[in-house]
Every structure is written in structure tokens, then in C-alpha cells.
Design a protein around this motif. Sequence first.
Motif, PDB file in Angstrom:
ATOM      1  N   ALA A 183      -8.528   8.179 -12.211  1.00  0.00           N
ATOM      2  CA  ALA A 183      -8.307   6.618 -12.501  1.00  0.00           C
ATOM      3  C   ALA A 183      -6.526   5.897 -12.010  1.00  0.00           C
ATOM      4  O   ALA A 183      -6.962   4.469 -11.844  1.00  0.00           O
ATOM      5  N   ILE A 184      -5.433   6.407 -12.255  1.00  0.00           N
ATOM      6  CA  ILE A 184      -4.450   5.987 -11.876  1.00  0.00           C
ATOM      7  C   ILE A 184      -4.913   5.300  -9.809  1.00  0.00           C
ATOM      8  O   ILE A 184      -4.455   4.002  -9.834  1.00  0.00           O
ATOM      9  N   GLU A 185      -5.997   6.009  -9.784  1.00  0.00           N
ATOM     10  CA  GLU A 185      -5.843   6.275  -8.186  1.00  0.00           C
ATOM     11  C   GLU A 185      -7.209   4.278  -7.938  1.00  0.00           C
ATOM     12  O   GLU A 185      -6.502   3.714  -7.316  1.00  0.00           O
ATOM     13  N   ARG A 186      -8.011   4.542  -9.029  1.00  0.00           N
ATOM     14  CA  ARG A 186      -8.587   3.648  -9.015  1.00  0.00           C
ATOM     15  C   ARG A 186      -8.390   2.468  -8.755  1.00  0.00           C
ATOM     16  O   ARG A 186      -8.248   1.080  -8.486  1.00  0.00           O
ATOM     17  N   CYS A 242      -4.608  -3.252  -4.131  1.00  0.00           N
ATOM     18  CA  CYS A 242      -4.446  -2.646  -2.503  1.00  0.00           C
ATOM     19  C   CYS A 242      -5.194  -3.416  -2.053  1.00  0.00           C
ATOM     20  O   CYS A 242      -4.367  -4.493  -1.440  1.00  0.00           O
ATOM     21  N   LEU A 243      -6.685  -3.791  -2.207  1.00  0.00           N
ATOM     22  CA  LEU A 243      -7.216  -4.140  -1.868  1.00  0.00           C
ATOM     23  C   LEU A 243      -7.343  -5.789  -2.098  1.00  0.00           C
ATOM     24  O   LEU A 243      -8.358  -6.519  -0.739  1.00  0.00           O
ATOM     25  N   SER A 244      -7.131  -6.524  -2.752  1.00  0.00           N
ATOM     26  CA  SER A 244      -6.924  -8.126  -3.754  1.00  0.00           C
ATOM     27  C   SER A 244      -5.609  -8.018  -2.764  1.00  0.00           C
ATOM     28  O   SER A 244      -5.350  -9.760  -2.666  1.00  0.00           O
ATOM     29  N   SER A 245      -4.469  -7.612  -2.072  1.00  0.00           N
ATOM     30  CA  SER A 245      -3.318  -8.147  -1.461  1.00  0.00           C
ATOM     31  C   SER A 245      -3.855  -8.442  -0.142  1.00  0.00           C
ATOM     32  O   SER A 245      -4.136  -8.296   0.797  1.00  0.00           O
ATOM     33  N   PRO A 246      -2.236  -9.431   0.052  1.00  0.00           N
ATOM     34  CA  PRO A 246      -2.636 -10.134   1.478  1.00  0.00           C
ATOM     35  C   PRO A 246      -2.350  -8.873   2.572  1.00  0.00           C
ATOM     36  O   PRO A 246      -3.606  -8.903   4.093  1.00  0.00           O
ATOM     37  N   SER A 269       0.878  -1.562   0.036  1.00  0.00           N
ATOM     38  CA  SER A 269      -0.348   0.470   0.262  1.00  0.00           C
ATOM     39  C   SER A 269       0.968   1.331   0.259  1.00  0.00           C
ATOM     40  O   SER A 269       0.270   2.109  -0.684  1.00  0.00           O
ATOM     41  N   LEU A 270       2.086   1.338   0.306  1.00  0.00           N
ATOM     42  CA  LEU A 270       3.104   1.807   1.053  1.00  0.00           C
ATOM     43  C   LEU A 270       3.313   2.371  -0.865  1.00  0.00           C
ATOM     44  O   LEU A 270       3.592   3.772  -0.943  1.00  0.00           O
ATOM     45  N   GLN A 271       3.863   1.950  -1.532  1.00  0.00           N
ATOM     46  CA  GLN A 271       4.202   2.216  -2.913  1.00  0.00           C
ATOM     47  C   GLN A 271       3.391   2.448  -3.891  1.00  0.00           C
ATOM     48  O   GLN A 271       3.334   2.998  -4.488  1.00  0.00           O
ATOM     49  N   ALA A 272       1.693   1.963  -3.767  1.00  0.00           N
ATOM     50  CA  ALA A 272       0.579   2.268  -4.315  1.00  0.00           C
ATOM     51  C   ALA A 272       0.466   3.522  -4.434  1.00  0.00           C
ATOM     52  O   ALA A 272       0.129   4.242  -4.744  1.00  0.00           O
ATOM     53  N   ALA A 273       0.521   4.159  -3.051  1.00  0.00           N
ATOM     54  CA  ALA A 273       0.524   5.272  -2.144  1.00  0.00           C
ATOM     55  C   ALA A 273       0.983   6.260  -2.939  1.00  0.00           C
ATOM     56  O   ALA A 273       1.643   7.585  -3.797  1.00  0.00           O
ATOM     57  N   LYS A 274       2.388   5.545  -3.355  1.00  0.00           N
ATOM     58  CA  LYS A 274       3.895   6.890  -3.817  1.00  0.00           C
ATOM     59  C   LYS A 274       3.492   6.614  -5.210  1.00  0.00           C
ATOM     60  O   LYS A 274       3.741   8.271  -5.539  1.00  0.00           O
TER      61      LYS A 274
END
Length: 260
Positions: free
Chosen positions: A227-230, A236-240, A206-211
Motif C-alpha cells: 500500500a505504501i508503494e502504491r 511520483c507518476l504525477s510529478s514533472p 522518485s529517489l526520495q519516494a523509493a528510499k
Amino acid sequence: MAYTCIEVQNEAGIATITFNRPKALNALNGVTLRELDDALTAIAANDEIRVLILTGGGDKAFIAGADITEIRQLTPLAARRFSGFGQQVIDRLQHLPIPVIAAVNGFALGGGCEMALACDFIYAAETATFGLPEINLGIIPGFGGTQRLPRLIGANMAREMIYTGRFLPAREALELGLVNRCFPADQLLAEARKTATQIASKGRASLQAAKDAVRQGLNADLQTGLAIERDAFALCLSSPDAQEGTSAFIEKRKAVFTGK
Ligand code: CO8
């Protein structure tokens, strides 16, 4: 690789790179940039490292710019190559998969200011000084300053800094939004580490996705950014880690993220 111009330290998921040529106020020569490039490769490949802090050795400077003694001898072609290499290394810093904090402990001038601008945010000692003084040397910023500074503080403030070469004290940099927070010099690194520790406890994905979402969105129009955020959100939501974070909330316990 044994380093001569930087020091790298890893501790509890936090890497610290210290620019270490204090006699030249940590000026960036070719060796420093090559060592930094190498260190960034190693850090990016190490899943244990969650946050990187950059700081300067000695008590006067973060980095006082590109090494003037070195760049003044360059032919135009070599200057283009050196500027390109510096831009590439600094760009790698900005694209690193983990957050990077600049702990600016003194002069952050020219290439040093440009290095700090590519970090995710800047903490500064109250005694720090920022500036792009290249104009005083008859040149212009060559490691991204004309591009990243206007994006951060607005075009007109950036123009004034670049055209005059004026040095900004940390407090003024704070007011401009160039610096996130200022601290007494002897507390700077501890405060940077405190924030780094807090960030290091979050999920790596999630840190990498936010960055990535913030960085990519800054160079896009709003609809493209959304669109990038979506897409990043869905991934992220599908990650452990997202399973762990949401389960921990429901079970009223602290989440333990594995970085997956
Ligand atoms: N490069 C090389 N040596 C430096 C640099 C530098 N950027 N900055 C300081 N030094 C050296 C000094 O020459 C001095 O060495 P020595 O003791 O051997 O004489 C030592 O560090 C200590 O510096 P001072 O005695 O000058 O210390 P002061 O406290 O009096 O002053 C300042 C500190 C104000 C920071 C002053 O040193 C200064 O103005 N430095 C230069 C700042 C500057 O102009 N930076 C921009 C450089 S150009 C740049 O960054 C372009 C980036 C893009 C490059 C693209 C490549 C093609």
C-alpha cells in the motif's frame, strides 16, 4: 557553523562528510554528533545536493565507535540522554530525503558500525573491519545496532556478532550482505563517487519516494508495504520528473530531471 570533528564538501550535487578525528580513530564524541546533526540539517535543506557519502579521515578508520573516554564517565541518566541523542542523529541520517552511501575505509566498530547501518548501503575498502564490540566493554550497542543489524543480516548472525564482539573483515561482511561491494582501499572513494554520480542524475522525487518506500516497508507487513508503494508510485507518476522521464523515453533522448 565551523566544524572541528567533521569536514563537509559539496561537489556536483554530491555532499561528502568526512569524520575527522584520526588520532582517536574518528571516535564519536558529543561534538562530532552535534556537528553531524547540524550538517545533516543543512544538507536536507539544500535542493542541489542529491546524494551524501560518509567516510572516515586518515587511513585506519571509518569510525571506531563512540568515544570510550567520554561515555565511561556518564551517569546512567546522562548515558540514556547521549544514547538517545546518538540514535536521533543516526535516525535523521536514515530519514534524510536523499540516498546516503557509507564508504567504509577502515574500522567501523560500535557506533561507527551503527552509523554505517543507517546508510542506504555500504561500500567498503578490502581492509575495512566491522564489529559491535561493546560486549567487551561490559555494555551493549546503544546507537541502534541491536535493531538495525538483525534487520539487515538476520537475527542469528546479528546475535553472534553482538554476543561475541567479533570483528568481521570486509570480505565476510560482503558475504553476509552487510556490505554491497568491496574495493581496494585507494579506489573506494572514487567508486562511491561513481555510483553517487549515477544516482544524482535521477529524479529527486522518485529517489526520495523509493528510499521512503523501502525504509517504511521494512518495518511493515507485506500488505502495508505494498500500500505504501502504491501511494508513493501514484505520487511520483504525477510529478514533472515523471513526465520528463517518460517523454524522454518516447522521444529517444536522455531525460533531464529538474527534481520537481
Ligand atoms: N574511543 C576513544 N578512543 C579510541 C577509540 C574509541 N572508540 N578507538 C580508538 N581510540 C583511540 C585509542 O585510545 C588510541 O588513542 P591513543 O593513541 O591516545 O592511545 C588511538 O585511538 C589509536 O587506537 P589504538 O592504539 O587502539 O589502535 P590499534 O590499531 O591498536 O587498535 C582498534 C584499533 C582495534 C580499533 C582499537 O582502537 C579498539 O578496539 N578501539 C575500540 C573499539 C570499540 O570498542 N568500539 C566500541 C565503542 S562503544 C560504542 O561505540 C557504543 C555506541 C553506543 C554509545 C551509547 C552512549 C551512551
